[in-house]
Design a protein around this motif. Structure first.
Motif, PDB file in Angstrom:
ATOM      1  N   VAL A 140       0.746  -1.301  -0.004  1.00 41.84           N
ATOM      2  CA  VAL A 140       0.069   0.067   0.217  1.00 41.84           C
ATOM      3  C   VAL A 140       1.034   1.183   0.003  1.00 41.84           C
ATOM      4  CG1 VAL A 140      -2.053   1.259   1.285  1.00 41.84           C
ATOM      5  CG2 VAL A 140      -1.576  -1.311   1.220  1.00 41.84           C
ATOM      6  N   ASP A 141       1.055   1.896  -1.294  1.00 43.51           N
ATOM      7  CA  ASP A 141       2.088   2.990  -1.137  1.00 43.51           C
ATOM      8  C   ASP A 141       1.366   4.290  -0.654  1.00 43.51           C
ATOM      9  OD1 ASP A 141       3.732   1.688  -3.052  1.00 43.51           O
ATOM     10  OD2 ASP A 141       2.349   1.946  -4.453  1.00 43.51           O
ATOM     11  N   ARG A 142      -0.041   4.428  -0.592  1.00 47.64           N
ATOM     12  CA  ARG A 142      -0.965   5.545  -0.195  1.00 47.64           C
ATOM     13  C   ARG A 142      -2.039   5.233   0.099  1.00 47.64           C
ATOM     14  NH1 ARG A 142       0.489  11.018  -3.255  1.00 47.64           N
ATOM     15  NH2 ARG A 142       2.306  10.008  -2.832  1.00 47.64           N
ATOM     16  N   ALA A 143      -2.703   5.973   0.951  1.00 50.66           N
ATOM     17  CA  ALA A 143      -4.155   6.010   1.291  1.00 50.66           C
ATOM     18  C   ALA A 143      -4.693   7.324   1.249  1.00 50.66           C
ATOM     19  CB  ALA A 143      -4.472   5.331   2.396  1.00 50.66           C
ATOM     20  N   ARG A 144      -5.548   7.837   0.478  1.00 45.13           N
ATOM     21  CA  ARG A 144      -5.896   9.206   0.290  1.00 45.13           C
ATOM     22  C   ARG A 144      -7.421   9.055   0.936  1.00 45.13           C
ATOM     23  NH1 ARG A 144      -6.867  10.777  -5.058  1.00 45.13           N
ATOM     24  NH2 ARG A 144      -6.687   8.750  -6.000  1.00 45.13           N
ATOM     25  N   ILE A 145      -7.691   9.702   2.081  1.00 46.74           N
ATOM     26  CA  ILE A 145      -8.658   9.815   2.885  1.00 46.74           C
ATOM     27  C   ILE A 145      -9.336  11.158   3.063  1.00 46.74           C
ATOM     28  CG2 ILE A 145      -9.798   9.524   4.987  1.00 46.74           C
ATOM     29  CD1 ILE A 145      -6.201   7.927   4.919  1.00 46.74           C
ATOM     30  N   THR A 146     -10.791  11.177   2.457  1.00 44.97           N
ATOM     31  CA  THR A 146     -11.437  12.492   2.368  1.00 44.97           C
ATOM     32  C   THR A 146     -12.734  12.626   3.209  1.00 44.97           C
ATOM     33  OG1 THR A 146     -10.475  12.848   0.043  1.00 44.97           O
ATOM     34  CG2 THR A 146     -12.425  14.158   0.695  1.00 44.97           C
ATOM     35  N   GLY A 147     -12.852  12.941   4.217  1.00 44.18           N
ATOM     36  CA  GLY A 147     -13.950  13.224   5.104  1.00 44.18           C
ATOM     37  C   GLY A 147     -14.949  14.079   4.599  1.00 44.18           C
ATOM     38  N   LEU A 148     -16.071  13.587   4.502  1.00 37.02           N
ATOM     39  CA  LEU A 148     -17.210  14.352   3.948  1.00 37.02           C
ATOM     40  C   LEU A 148     -18.264  14.768   5.188  1.00 37.02           C
ATOM     41  CD1 LEU A 148     -17.507  12.076   0.919  1.00 37.02           C
ATOM     42  CD2 LEU A 148     -16.528  14.677   0.884  1.00 37.02           C
ATOM     43  N   ALA A 149     -19.204  15.806   4.707  1.00 36.37           N
ATOM     44  CA  ALA A 149     -20.436  16.030   5.709  1.00 36.37           C
ATOM     45  C   ALA A 149     -21.438  16.314   4.775  1.00 36.37           C
ATOM     46  CB  ALA A 149     -19.864  16.981   6.927  1.00 36.37           C
ATOM     47  N   ASP A 150     -22.535  16.057   5.491  1.00 29.53           N
ATOM     48  CA  ASP A 150     -23.947  16.535   4.875  1.00 29.53           C
ATOM     49  C   ASP A 150     -24.057  18.065   4.908  1.00 29.53           C
ATOM     50  OD1 ASP A 150     -24.972  17.017   7.496  1.00 29.53           O
ATOM     51  OD2 ASP A 150     -26.102  14.997   7.479  1.00 29.53           O
ATOM     52  N   ALA A 151     -25.125  18.763   4.516  1.00 29.63           N
ATOM     53  CA  ALA A 151     -25.380  20.066   4.570  1.00 29.63           C
ATOM     54  C   ALA A 151     -26.157  20.574   5.717  1.00 29.63           C
ATOM     55  CB  ALA A 151     -26.072  20.655   3.297  1.00 29.63           C
ATOM     56  N   VAL A 152     -26.315  19.690   6.703  1.00 29.16           N
ATOM     57  CA  VAL A 152     -27.233  20.037   7.992  1.00 29.16           C
ATOM     58  C   VAL A 152     -26.147  20.831   8.991  1.00 29.16           C
ATOM     59  CG1 VAL A 152     -28.445  19.307   9.698  1.00 29.16           C
ATOM     60  CG2 VAL A 152     -28.820  18.082   7.523  1.00 29.16           C
ATOM     61  N   GLY A 153     -26.573  21.978   9.293  1.00 28.34           N
ATOM     62  CA  GLY A 153     -25.426  22.596  10.344  1.00 28.34           C
ATOM     63  C   GLY A 153     -24.848  23.835   9.758  1.00 28.34           C
ATOM     64  N   ALA A 154     -24.064  24.298  10.467  1.00 23.58           N
ATOM     65  CA  ALA A 154     -23.068  25.621  10.101  1.00 23.58           C
ATOM     66  C   ALA A 154     -21.844  24.701   9.208  1.00 23.58           C
ATOM     67  CB  ALA A 154     -22.465  26.247  11.245  1.00 23.58           C
ATOM     68  N   ASP A 214     -18.948  25.769   8.786  1.00 24.27           N
ATOM     69  CA  ASP A 214     -17.507  25.619   9.762  1.00 24.27           C
ATOM     70  C   ASP A 214     -17.685  24.228  10.602  1.00 24.27           C
ATOM     71  OD1 ASP A 214     -16.757  28.181   8.645  1.00 24.27           O
ATOM     72  OD2 ASP A 214     -16.796  29.049  10.569  1.00 24.27           O
ATOM     73  N   ALA A 215     -18.842  24.111  11.212  1.00 20.91           N
ATOM     74  CA  ALA A 215     -19.051  23.028  12.183  1.00 20.91           C
ATOM     75  C   ALA A 215     -18.706  21.534  11.288  1.00 20.91           C
ATOM     76  CB  ALA A 215     -20.245  22.806  12.707  1.00 20.91           C
ATOM     77  N   ASN A 216     -19.169  21.613   9.895  1.00 20.96           N
ATOM     78  CA  ASN A 216     -19.452  20.370   9.059  1.00 20.96           C
ATOM     79  C   ASN A 216     -17.849  20.310   8.508  1.00 20.96           C
ATOM     80  OD1 ASN A 216     -22.166  19.908   9.190  1.00 20.96           O
ATOM     81  ND2 ASN A 216     -22.718  21.295   7.582  1.00 20.96           N
ATOM     82  N   GLY A 238     -15.782  18.974   4.104  1.00 24.30           N
ATOM     83  CA  GLY A 238     -16.930  19.829   4.627  1.00 24.30           C
ATOM     84  C   GLY A 238     -18.333  19.321   3.884  1.00 24.30           C
ATOM     85  N   ASP A 239     -19.330  20.275   4.009  1.00 25.36           N
ATOM     86  CA  ASP A 239     -20.471  20.220   3.338  1.00 25.36           C
ATOM     87  C   ASP A 239     -20.431  20.565   1.747  1.00 25.36           C
ATOM     88  OD1 ASP A 239     -20.488  22.891   3.470  1.00 25.36           O
ATOM     89  OD2 ASP A 239     -22.192  22.922   5.002  1.00 25.36           O
ATOM     90  N   ALA A 240     -19.516  20.984   1.307  1.00 23.03           N
ATOM     91  CA  ALA A 240     -19.116  21.176  -0.187  1.00 23.03           C
ATOM     92  C   ALA A 240     -19.796  20.013  -1.154  1.00 23.03           C
ATOM     93  CB  ALA A 240     -17.699  21.730  -0.529  1.00 23.03           C
ATOM     94  N   GLY A 241     -20.752  20.597  -1.965  1.00 19.44           N
ATOM     95  CA  GLY A 241     -21.408  19.774  -2.670  1.00 19.44           C
ATOM     96  C   GLY A 241     -22.491  18.449  -2.225  1.00 19.44           C
ATOM     97  N   ALA A 242     -22.912  18.949  -0.804  1.00 19.86           N
ATOM     98  CA  ALA A 242     -23.863  17.998  -0.138  1.00 19.86           C
ATOM     99  C   ALA A 242     -24.947  18.380  -0.476  1.00 19.86           C
ATOM    100  CB  ALA A 242     -23.591  18.172   1.399  1.00 19.86           C
ATOM    101  N   THR A 243     -25.388  19.136  -1.246  1.00 25.89           N
ATOM    102  CA  THR A 243     -26.995  19.405  -1.546  1.00 25.89           C
ATOM    103  C   THR A 243     -27.047  19.087  -3.148  1.00 25.89           C
ATOM    104  OG1 THR A 243     -26.526  22.034  -1.997  1.00 25.89           O
ATOM    105  CG2 THR A 243     -27.248  21.174   0.104  1.00 25.89           C
TER     106      THR A 243
END
Length: 150
Positions: free
Chosen positions: A74-88, A90-92, A123-128
């Motif tokens: 395993v050379d690399r693991a690219r991890i991207t955390g996402l969130a839905d659009a509920v809430g602020a 910054d919090a997402n 964050g919530d970019a693209g979550a709607t």
């Protein structure tokens, strides 16, 4: 009559035996002995709403992903955390960062600590949707495993 049935049964048995050893068909032993594919792949880890805790189901997905990397590097693991659009927003963003970090820690515990980790938060970019509806399947972290042969 019994002679015809016996001959038919014998003929069917010979045909089936021929199929089992037909040239070009892999045997179970040859399939089990195949080298690992060592190809890049992606998995997604889902979270409960407003949570960054890796669930039992998510650990099972990570365990399966680890099994897919056996015999490979395993050379690399690219991890991207996402969130839905509920809430602020910054919090997402913070929640998606915590999700990515939780998955990274789980990967290290699963034995993939020798890999290079690229950790990001969206964050919530693209979550709607275009209609403005929230996409709950954004409560996740996506992992892309970059694999090579050892």
């Amino acid at each position: 009559m019994t002679l015809k049935i016996t001959a038919a049964a014998l003929g069917a048995g010979l045909m089936l035996a021929g199929c089992a050893s037909a040239p070009g068909r892999p045997t179970r032993a040859s399939i089990e002995a195949l080298p690992p594919a060592c190809a890049d792949f992606q998995v997604s880890i889902y979270f409960e709403r407003d949570q960054a805790r890796v669930t039992r189901e998510a650990r099972s997905v990570l365990k399966s992903a680890g099994a897919m990397t056996r015999g490979c590097k395993v050379d690399r693991a690219r991890i991207t955390g996402l969130a839905d659009a509920v809430g602020a927003p910054d919090a997402n963003m913070e929640l998606s960062r915590r999700r990515a970090e939780a998955v990274t820690r789980a990967l290290i515990r699963a034995g993939l600590g020798k890999a290079e980790f690229d950790v990001a938060a969206a964050g919530d970019a693209g979550a709607t949707t275009r209609a403005g509806a929230s996409a709950p399947l954004r409560r996740r972290a996506d992992i892309v495993f970059e694999i090579s042969k050892p």
